[in-house]
Design a protein around this motif. Structure first.
Motif, PDB file in Angstrom:
ATOM      1  N   THR A  59      27.934-117.446  26.877  1.00 41.23           N
ATOM      2  CA  THR A  59      27.151-118.360  26.047  1.00 41.23           C
ATOM      3  C   THR A  59      26.935-117.742  24.672  1.00 41.23           C
ATOM      4  OG1 THR A  59      24.999-117.452  26.664  1.00 41.23           O
ATOM      5  CG2 THR A  59      25.930-119.183  28.114  1.00 41.23           C
ATOM      6  N   LEU A  60      26.491-118.551  23.724  1.00 43.01           N
ATOM      7  CA  LEU A  60      26.218-118.029  22.389  1.00 43.01           C
ATOM      8  C   LEU A  60      24.996-117.111  22.389  1.00 43.01           C
ATOM      9  CD1 LEU A  60      27.057-121.050  20.037  1.00 43.01           C
ATOM     10  CD2 LEU A  60      28.514-119.176  20.837  1.00 43.01           C
ATOM     11  N   ALA A  61      24.258-117.093  23.493  1.00 43.42           N
ATOM     12  CA  ALA A  61      23.155-116.144  23.657  1.00 43.42           C
ATOM     13  C   ALA A  61      23.647-114.831  24.262  1.00 43.42           C
ATOM     14  CB  ALA A  61      22.060-116.749  24.538  1.00 43.42           C
ATOM     15  N   GLY A  62      24.959-114.749  24.561  1.00 45.26           N
ATOM     16  CA  GLY A  62      25.550-113.512  25.073  1.00 45.26           C
ATOM     17  C   GLY A  62      25.487-113.349  26.582  1.00 45.26           C
ATOM     18  N   ARG A  63      25.230-114.423  27.319  1.00 46.14           N
ATOM     19  CA  ARG A  63      25.142-114.336  28.781  1.00 46.14           C
ATOM     20  C   ARG A  63      26.431-114.829  29.440  1.00 46.14           C
ATOM     21  NH1 ARG A  63      20.372-116.732  27.328  1.00 46.14           N
ATOM     22  NH2 ARG A  63      18.599-115.331  27.324  1.00 46.14           N
ATOM     23  N   ASP A  64      26.930-114.064  30.421  1.00 41.71           N
ATOM     24  CA  ASP A  64      28.088-114.504  31.210  1.00 41.71           C
ATOM     25  C   ASP A  64      27.669-115.663  32.107  1.00 41.71           C
ATOM     26  OD1 ASP A  64      29.427-112.387  30.125  1.00 41.71           O
ATOM     27  OD2 ASP A  64      29.749-111.314  31.996  1.00 41.71           O
ATOM     28  N   ARG A  65      28.554-116.663  32.197  1.00 37.30           N
ATOM     29  CA  ARG A  65      28.325-117.787  33.116  1.00 37.30           C
ATOM     30  C   ARG A  65      29.658-118.237  33.676  1.00 37.30           C
ATOM     31  NH1 ARG A  65      24.792-122.706  30.910  1.00 37.30           N
ATOM     32  NH2 ARG A  65      25.497-123.665  32.846  1.00 37.30           N
ATOM     33  N   PRO A  66      29.676-118.615  34.937  1.00 38.55           N
ATOM     34  CA  PRO A  66      30.910-119.201  35.463  1.00 38.55           C
ATOM     35  C   PRO A  66      31.207-120.512  34.738  1.00 38.55           C
ATOM     36  CG  PRO A  66      29.365-118.665  37.237  1.00 38.55           C
ATOM     37  CD  PRO A  66      28.629-118.511  35.947  1.00 38.55           C
ATOM     38  N   LEU A  67      32.452-120.732  34.365  1.00 42.60           N
ATOM     39  CA  LEU A  67      32.823-121.986  33.719  1.00 42.60           C
ATOM     40  C   LEU A  67      32.448-123.161  34.615  1.00 42.60           C
ATOM     41  CD1 LEU A  67      34.102-123.575  31.433  1.00 42.60           C
ATOM     42  CD2 LEU A  67      36.342-123.132  32.477  1.00 42.60           C
ATOM     43  N   GLU A 119      43.277-123.319   2.168  1.00 41.32           N
ATOM     44  CA  GLU A 119      41.897-123.728   2.433  1.00 41.32           C
ATOM     45  C   GLU A 119      40.923-122.556   2.452  1.00 41.32           C
ATOM     46  OE1 GLU A 119      41.951-126.118   6.006  1.00 41.32           O
ATOM     47  OE2 GLU A 119      43.328-127.567   5.113  1.00 41.32           O
ATOM     48  N   GLY A 120      41.411-121.357   2.198  1.00 41.89           N
ATOM     49  CA  GLY A 120      40.537-120.187   2.159  1.00 41.89           C
ATOM     50  C   GLY A 120      39.996-119.774   3.517  1.00 41.89           C
ATOM     51  N   VAL A 121      40.740-120.071   4.571  1.00 39.56           N
ATOM     52  CA  VAL A 121      40.322-119.702   5.924  1.00 39.56           C
ATOM     53  C   VAL A 121      40.932-118.339   6.243  1.00 39.56           C
ATOM     54  CG1 VAL A 121      40.419-120.309   8.368  1.00 39.56           C
ATOM     55  CG2 VAL A 121      40.127-122.104   6.642  1.00 39.56           C
ATOM     56  N   GLU A 122      40.096-117.328   6.276  1.00 42.34           N
ATOM     57  CA  GLU A 122      40.547-115.966   6.563  1.00 42.34           C
ATOM     58  C   GLU A 122      39.617-115.367   7.614  1.00 42.34           C
ATOM     59  OE1 GLU A 122      41.392-113.399   3.307  1.00 42.34           O
ATOM     60  OE2 GLU A 122      41.998-115.070   2.024  1.00 42.34           O
ATOM     61  N   ILE A 123      39.949-115.575   8.852  1.00 41.85           N
ATOM     62  CA  ILE A 123      39.132-115.077   9.952  1.00 41.85           C
ATOM     63  C   ILE A 123      39.912-113.972  10.651  1.00 41.85           C
ATOM     64  CG2 ILE A 123      37.885-115.664  12.068  1.00 41.85           C
ATOM     65  CD1 ILE A 123      37.968-118.617  11.074  1.00 41.85           C
ATOM     66  N   PRO A 124      39.397-112.748  10.624  1.00 43.48           N
ATOM     67  CA  PRO A 124      40.096-111.665  11.324  1.00 43.48           C
ATOM     68  C   PRO A 124      39.943-111.819  12.839  1.00 43.48           C
ATOM     69  CG  PRO A 124      38.047-110.860  10.402  1.00 43.48           C
ATOM     70  CD  PRO A 124      38.189-112.277   9.949  1.00 43.48           C
ATOM     71  N   GLN A 125      40.856-111.194  13.571  1.00 41.31           N
ATOM     72  CA  GLN A 125      40.732-111.175  15.037  1.00 41.31           C
ATOM     73  C   GLN A 125      39.425-110.469  15.388  1.00 41.31           C
ATOM     74  OE1 GLN A 125      41.460-112.988  17.659  1.00 41.31           O
ATOM     75  NE2 GLN A 125      43.623-112.772  17.115  1.00 41.31           N
ATOM     76  N   HIS A 126      38.744-110.942  16.387  1.00 39.76           N
ATOM     77  CA  HIS A 126      37.435-110.401  16.770  1.00 39.76           C
ATOM     78  C   HIS A 126      37.606-109.010  17.377  1.00 39.76           C
ATOM     79  CE1 HIS A 126      37.598-114.853  17.737  1.00 39.76           C
ATOM     80  NE2 HIS A 126      37.039-114.769  16.554  1.00 39.76           N
ATOM     81  N   GLU A 127      36.822-108.081  16.891  1.00 38.36           N
ATOM     82  CA  GLU A 127      36.874-106.715  17.422  1.00 38.36           C
ATOM     83  C   GLU A 127      36.000-106.541  18.650  1.00 38.36           C
ATOM     84  OE1 GLU A 127      36.260-103.713  14.497  1.00 38.36           O
ATOM     85  OE2 GLU A 127      37.673-104.617  13.100  1.00 38.36           O
ATOM     86  N   ASN A 128      35.023-107.441  18.816  1.00 35.71           N
ATOM     87  CA  ASN A 128      34.122-107.349  19.959  1.00 35.71           C
ATOM     88  C   ASN A 128      33.512-108.724  20.231  1.00 35.71           C
ATOM     89  OD1 ASN A 128      31.878-107.638  18.106  1.00 35.71           O
ATOM     90  ND2 ASN A 128      32.160-105.468  17.618  1.00 35.71           N
ATOM     91  N   LEU A 129      32.788-108.807  21.314  1.00 35.87           N
ATOM     92  CA  LEU A 129      32.202-110.078  21.736  1.00 35.87           C
ATOM     93  C   LEU A 129      31.190-110.607  20.719  1.00 35.87           C
ATOM     94  CD1 LEU A 129      32.358-112.080  24.046  1.00 35.87           C
ATOM     95  CD2 LEU A 129      30.551-110.809  25.192  1.00 35.87           C
ATOM     96  N   GLU A 130      30.422-109.708  20.118  1.00 33.92           N
ATOM     97  CA  GLU A 130      29.424-110.133  19.139  1.00 33.92           C
ATOM     98  C   GLU A 130      30.091-110.821  17.950  1.00 33.92           C
ATOM     99  OE1 GLU A 130      29.524-106.952  20.489  1.00 33.92           O
ATOM    100  OE2 GLU A 130      27.926-107.424  21.917  1.00 33.92           O
TER     101      GLU A 130
END
Length: 182
Positions: free
Chosen positions: A26-34, A98-109
């Protein structure tokens, strides 16, 4: 490349049932089964993608229409995954324009932060979760294929239909099919 696509895993196939081992965060950082997001009496429409995908960004503009068309019969959920066109990895011309430059995420946060931004920047009225850093949901649901996908689950968690490339106009028919499932 053609043979690689033929041999790529395709993820879940219609008729398969979600189990409790497939987790999202979740966006609160909690694991949940899909599976816990599947309503008991409605279908669940799962949209899989990332903001670096021009196709996924285009489909976000259709979400309000899709929500209105299906809200009586389905819940919507976005699973934010690894960046499909991460800056410096596989940059596409449209992202540069369009100026979209999103790097690959280094971590979950970092992944959660980008997903939150996408939700607020687009004023999305649907639940957003993120995939784990090993991309387990992405792999389980759509396999090695491109990931601007949609999946529709019946109330019991059975996959009714899947679109490898999200086409919102086809989702209401899949939701209607899900309503017929026991």
């Amino acid at each position: 490349a053609f043979l690689e696509r033929l041999n790529a895993t395709r993820g879940m196939e219609p008729g398969a049932v979600l189990d409790d081992t497939l987790k999202v965060v979740t966006l609160a950082g909690r694991d949940r089964p899909l599976r816990s997001f599947v309503p008991g009496t409605q279908a669940l429409v799962v949209l899989v993608g990332s903001a670096s995908s021009p196709t996924f960004r285009d489909r976000l503009t259709d979400l309000e229409w899709l929500r209105r068309e299906t809200m009586a019969d389905a819940d919507l959920l976005i699973i934010y995954t690894q960046e499909q066109h991460a800056a410096g990895e596989w940059t596409v011309d449209r992202n540069e324009k369009e100026g979209v430059e999103i790097p690959q995420h280094e971590n979950l946060e970092a992944r959660i932060g980008v997903a939150r931004s996408m939700r607020s920047d687009n004023d999305l009225k649907v639940e957003v979760v993120v995939d784990t850093m090993d991309d387990s949901a992405l792999k389980a649901l759509v396999g090695d294929q491109p990931h601007c996908a949609a999946l529709v689950f019946a109330p019991g968690g059975r996959l009714v239909g899947k679109q490898q490339w999200l086409d919102p106009t086809g989702i209401p028919a899949l939701v209607a099919e899900a309503k017929k499932q026991p």
